[in-house]
Design a protein around this motif. Sequence first.
Motif, mmCIF file in Angstrom:
data_model
loop_
_atom_site.group_PDB
_atom_site.id
_atom_site.type_symbol
_atom_site.label_atom_id
_atom_site.label_comp_id
_atom_site.label_asym_id
_atom_site.label_seq_id
_atom_site.Cartn_x
_atom_site.Cartn_y
_atom_site.Cartn_z
ATOM 1 N N ARG A 7 -17.362 -9.862 4.474
ATOM 2 C CA ARG A 7 -16.397 -10.259 3.440
ATOM 3 C C ARG A 7 -15.082 -9.531 3.692
ATOM 4 N NH1 ARG A 7 -18.029 -11.052 -2.765
ATOM 5 N NH2 ARG A 7 -18.778 -12.961 -1.744
ATOM 6 N N LEU A 8 -13.996 -10.292 3.688
ATOM 7 C CA LEU A 8 -12.664 -9.732 3.881
ATOM 8 C C LEU A 8 -11.908 -9.737 2.563
ATOM 9 C CD1 LEU A 8 -11.558 -11.476 7.215
ATOM 10 C CD2 LEU A 8 -12.707 -9.267 6.930
ATOM 11 N N TYR A 9 -11.149 -8.657 2.336
ATOM 12 C CA TYR A 9 -10.252 -8.573 1.186
ATOM 13 C C TYR A 9 -8.848 -8.308 1.723
ATOM 14 C CZ TYR A 9 -14.770 -7.299 -0.901
ATOM 15 O OH TYR A 9 -16.091 -7.253 -1.263
ATOM 16 N N PHE A 10 -7.929 -9.204 1.428
ATOM 17 C CA PHE A 10 -6.528 -9.005 1.799
ATOM 18 C C PHE A 10 -5.756 -8.655 0.531
ATOM 19 C CE2 PHE A 10 -8.138 -12.129 4.938
ATOM 20 C CZ PHE A 10 -7.998 -11.345 6.065
ATOM 21 N N VAL A 11 -4.976 -7.590 0.599
ATOM 22 C CA VAL A 11 -4.324 -7.056 -0.600
ATOM 23 C C VAL A 11 -2.846 -6.782 -0.312
ATOM 24 C CG1 VAL A 11 -4.456 -5.302 -2.410
ATOM 25 C CG2 VAL A 11 -6.492 -5.832 -1.034
ATOM 26 N N ARG A 12 -1.990 -7.102 -1.291
ATOM 27 C CA ARG A 12 -0.606 -6.647 -1.223
ATOM 28 C C ARG A 12 -0.057 -6.448 -2.628
ATOM 29 N NH1 ARG A 12 3.078 -11.599 1.217
ATOM 30 N NH2 ARG A 12 2.830 -13.117 -0.476
ATOM 31 N N ARG A 13 0.913 -5.535 -2.736
ATOM 32 C CA ARG A 13 1.397 -5.107 -4.039
ATOM 33 C C ARG A 13 2.413 -6.055 -4.656
ATOM 34 N NH1 ARG A 13 -2.218 -2.049 -6.304
ATOM 35 N NH2 ARG A 13 -3.006 -0.484 -4.869
ATOM 36 N N SER A 14 3.180 -6.744 -3.841
ATOM 37 C CA SER A 14 4.202 -7.649 -4.364
ATOM 38 C C SER A 14 4.166 -8.947 -3.562
ATOM 39 C CB SER A 14 5.594 -7.016 -4.277
ATOM 40 O OG SER A 14 5.941 -6.748 -2.935
ATOM 41 N N LYS A 15 4.901 -9.937 -4.016
ATOM 42 C CA LYS A 15 4.873 -11.233 -3.344
ATOM 43 C C LYS A 15 5.408 -11.161 -1.925
ATOM 44 C CE LYS A 15 5.073 -14.119 -7.499
ATOM 45 N NZ LYS A 15 5.804 -15.176 -8.234
ATOM 46 N N ARG A 16 6.293 -10.209 -1.656
ATOM 47 C CA ARG A 16 6.855 -10.087 -0.314
ATOM 48 C C ARG A 16 6.405 -8.818 0.396
ATOM 49 N NH1 ARG A 16 11.915 -11.960 -2.918
ATOM 50 N NH2 ARG A 16 12.120 -14.169 -2.419
ATOM 51 N N ALA A 43 3.763 -5.987 2.326
ATOM 52 C CA ALA A 43 2.868 -6.070 3.482
ATOM 53 C C ALA A 43 1.420 -6.202 3.020
ATOM 54 C CB ALA A 43 3.034 -4.818 4.343
ATOM 55 N N TRP A 44 0.640 -6.936 3.795
ATOM 56 C CA TRP A 44 -0.779 -7.119 3.480
ATOM 57 C C TRP A 44 -1.608 -5.972 4.053
ATOM 58 C CZ3 TRP A 44 -2.835 -10.679 0.261
ATOM 59 C CH2 TRP A 44 -2.089 -11.815 -0.049
ATOM 60 N N ASN A 45 -2.557 -5.489 3.265
ATOM 61 C CA ASN A 45 -3.627 -4.606 3.730
ATOM 62 C C ASN A 45 -4.890 -5.435 3.891
ATOM 63 O OD1 ASN A 45 -2.481 -2.015 3.939
ATOM 64 N ND2 ASN A 45 -2.535 -1.773 1.716
ATOM 65 N N GLY A 46 -5.836 -4.923 4.668
ATOM 66 C CA GLY A 46 -7.091 -5.639 4.821
ATOM 67 C C GLY A 46 -8.291 -4.717 4.759
ATOM 68 N N LEU A 47 -9.340 -5.152 4.070
ATOM 69 C CA LEU A 47 -10.621 -4.444 4.024
ATOM 70 C C LEU A 47 -11.717 -5.386 4.501
ATOM 71 C CD1 LEU A 47 -10.669 -2.555 0.582
ATOM 72 C CD2 LEU A 47 -10.745 -1.497 2.841
ATOM 73 N N MET A 48 -12.724 -4.832 5.162
ATOM 74 C CA MET A 48 -13.868 -5.625 5.605
ATOM 75 C C MET A 48 -15.150 -4.905 5.225
ATOM 76 S SD MET A 48 -14.890 -7.009 9.412
ATOM 77 C CE MET A 48 -14.777 -5.402 10.168
ATOM 78 N N THR A 49 -16.128 -5.668 4.738
ATOM 79 C CA THR A 49 -17.426 -5.090 4.418
ATOM 80 C C THR A 49 -18.542 -6.043 4.809
ATOM 81 O OG1 THR A 49 -18.819 -4.182 2.649
ATOM 82 C CG2 THR A 49 -17.362 -5.994 2.049
ATOM 83 N N ARG A 66 -21.808 -9.180 -1.352
ATOM 84 C CA ARG A 66 -22.020 -9.362 -2.791
ATOM 85 C C ARG A 66 -21.050 -8.540 -3.625
ATOM 86 N NH1 ARG A 66 -28.093 -7.450 -2.665
ATOM 87 N NH2 ARG A 66 -26.968 -5.922 -1.403
ATOM 88 N N ILE A 67 -20.360 -7.615 -3.012
ATOM 89 C CA ILE A 67 -19.537 -6.694 -3.769
ATOM 90 C C ILE A 67 -18.192 -7.343 -4.120
ATOM 91 C CG2 ILE A 67 -18.506 -5.627 -1.716
ATOM 92 C CD1 ILE A 67 -18.617 -2.956 -3.175
ATOM 93 N N GLU A 68 -17.733 -7.114 -5.346
ATOM 94 C CA GLU A 68 -16.469 -7.683 -5.799
ATOM 95 C C GLU A 68 -15.294 -6.826 -5.343
ATOM 96 O OE1 GLU A 68 -16.144 -10.586 -7.187
ATOM 97 O OE2 GLU A 68 -18.315 -10.891 -7.211
ATOM 98 N N PHE A 69 -14.101 -7.417 -5.412
ATOM 99 C CA PHE A 69 -12.899 -6.773 -4.878
ATOM 100 C C PHE A 69 -12.627 -5.413 -5.502
ATOM 101 C CE2 PHE A 69 -8.334 -6.170 -5.859
ATOM 102 C CZ PHE A 69 -7.939 -5.685 -4.627
ATOM 103 N N ALA A 92 -12.407 -13.576 1.244
ATOM 104 C CA ALA A 92 -12.940 -14.622 2.130
ATOM 105 C C ALA A 92 -14.207 -14.133 2.808
ATOM 106 C CB ALA A 92 -11.907 -15.001 3.184
ATOM 107 N N ASP A 93 -15.240 -14.957 2.829
ATOM 108 C CA ASP A 93 -16.472 -14.669 3.562
ATOM 109 C C ASP A 93 -16.385 -15.353 4.918
ATOM 110 O OD1 ASP A 93 -17.486 -13.222 1.448
ATOM 111 O OD2 ASP A 93 -18.549 -14.930 0.570
ATOM 112 N N VAL A 94 -16.427 -14.566 5.969
ATOM 113 C CA VAL A 94 -16.251 -15.076 7.323
ATOM 114 C C VAL A 94 -17.363 -14.522 8.219
ATOM 115 C CG1 VAL A 94 -13.750 -15.234 7.018
ATOM 116 C CG2 VAL A 94 -14.738 -13.155 8.001
ATOM 117 N N THR A 95 -17.325 -14.928 9.485
ATOM 118 C CA THR A 95 -18.266 -14.410 10.481
ATOM 119 C C THR A 95 -17.508 -13.553 11.484
ATOM 120 O OG1 THR A 95 -19.680 -16.364 10.256
ATOM 121 C CG2 THR A 95 -19.985 -15.013 12.222
ATOM 122 N N PHE A 96 -18.021 -12.345 11.720
ATOM 123 C CA PHE A 96 -17.430 -11.430 12.696
ATOM 124 C C PHE A 96 -18.568 -10.700 13.391
ATOM 125 C CE2 PHE A 96 -15.799 -7.109 13.677
ATOM 126 C CZ PHE A 96 -14.839 -7.474 14.614
ATOM 127 N N ALA A 97 -18.533 -10.663 14.712
ATOM 128 C CA ALA A 97 -19.594 -10.021 15.502
ATOM 129 C C ALA A 97 -20.964 -10.611 15.160
ATOM 130 C CB ALA A 97 -19.594 -8.509 15.269
#
Length: 312
Positions: free
Chosen positions: A159-168, A170-176, A180-183, A149-154
Motif C-alpha cells: 500500500r502506497l500513501y502519497f502526502v503533501r501539505r498544500s496544493k502546490r 512537494a509529495w512525500n511517499g510511504l510504502m507498507t 489493512r492499515i489506514e493512512f 493506492a494498493d499496488v504490486t511491488f517486488a
Amino acid sequence: TDGTTQMLLDFALLGEKGKDGKFGMSDEELARRFTKGRDSGDALQERIGEYTAKKTDLMIAMIRRAIRKGVRFRYVLADSWFACKDVIRFIRSRHVRCDYLGMIKVGENSRTKYCLDGKPYTAPALIRHLDRQGRRKYSRRLRCYYIVADVTFADTKVRLYFVRRSKRGAWNGLMTTDIRIEFLEAYRIYAQRWSLEVVFKEAKGLLGLGKCQAGNFASQIAATSLTALQYNILSLVKRFAAYETMGKLFEDVTKDSLELSVAERIWGVMQELVIAVAELFGLTDEDIYQAIINREEDMKHICDIYRLKPAS
C-alpha cells in the motif's frame, strides 16, 4: 522502540568507497592510514567484512540476528534508502508476523516502478494518474492532502500513501506491506522512526558516539559498543523514572507527572510545528524533522516556543 523506550540492538561501521575506491581520502591519507595484520579466525573479521558491504544486505543480516535472539516486532521502519525489492521480499518471507513501513522516493527522477491494474508506473506518474481519477483526499487531522493506492511491488501487494501539505507542495511517499492499515495510523507509526534520530543526537552529544580518536578499527567497534550499552542502561532507567511507575504503590502519586516519551513528543511536534512550517515554506516533513532534531541551534527558538506552550 515500543513507542516509549528506544533500545540499540545492533550496529555496523561502513565505509563509502566512492568511484575511485579511495573512501574519500587522498593517496597520502591512504598511505598514513593505520593497518594491522589479523588472523583469519579473529572475531573482528566479521566486522571488517561489514565495512564494505551493501547497506541493504546489512539491514537484512541485522534483522535476521534480532529474530534469532528472540526479538519480536510488528513493523520495520526505514527511510527511502531501504525501499528496495530485496528488503520487501525478505520482510514478507519471515514466519514472524511483521510488516515493512518506510519512505519511498517520489521525485521526478524516481525510476522505481509500481504495478497498478497490470500497468507499471513510476511514483510521479502514479500520483498524476490517481489524481485524475479523483483519488486525492484531505485529512483535517494532519491538514494535508493524501492519496492511497494498493499496488504490486517486488511481486508483493503493498500500500502506497502519497502526502503533501498544500496544493502546490512537494509529495512525500510511504510504502507498507500491511495493506489493512489506514493512512493516519501509518503516518503515526512511521513518526516513531524519528526517535532513532534523537537517539543518535543524544548519543553523540552526551555519550561521545563517533568521537573515539583511536586508529585501530577494533577500538572503534569497542567504543561504539560501549556507547550502545550505556544508552540502553540509561534508557531503561529513564523509562521507570519518567514514563511509567515501578509498581501499584506509586501509580496514583505519579500518574499525573509522567513525562511524554520521545515518540509522543515527536508526534506532537508533527501536528503543530511541522504542519505550520510545511504549509508556510512548502517543505517536506522529512526536511523539517532533520532541521528540528539535528540543527538544534538554528531551530532552538522555535523549539523553546513549543516547549513553553504545554508548560503554560
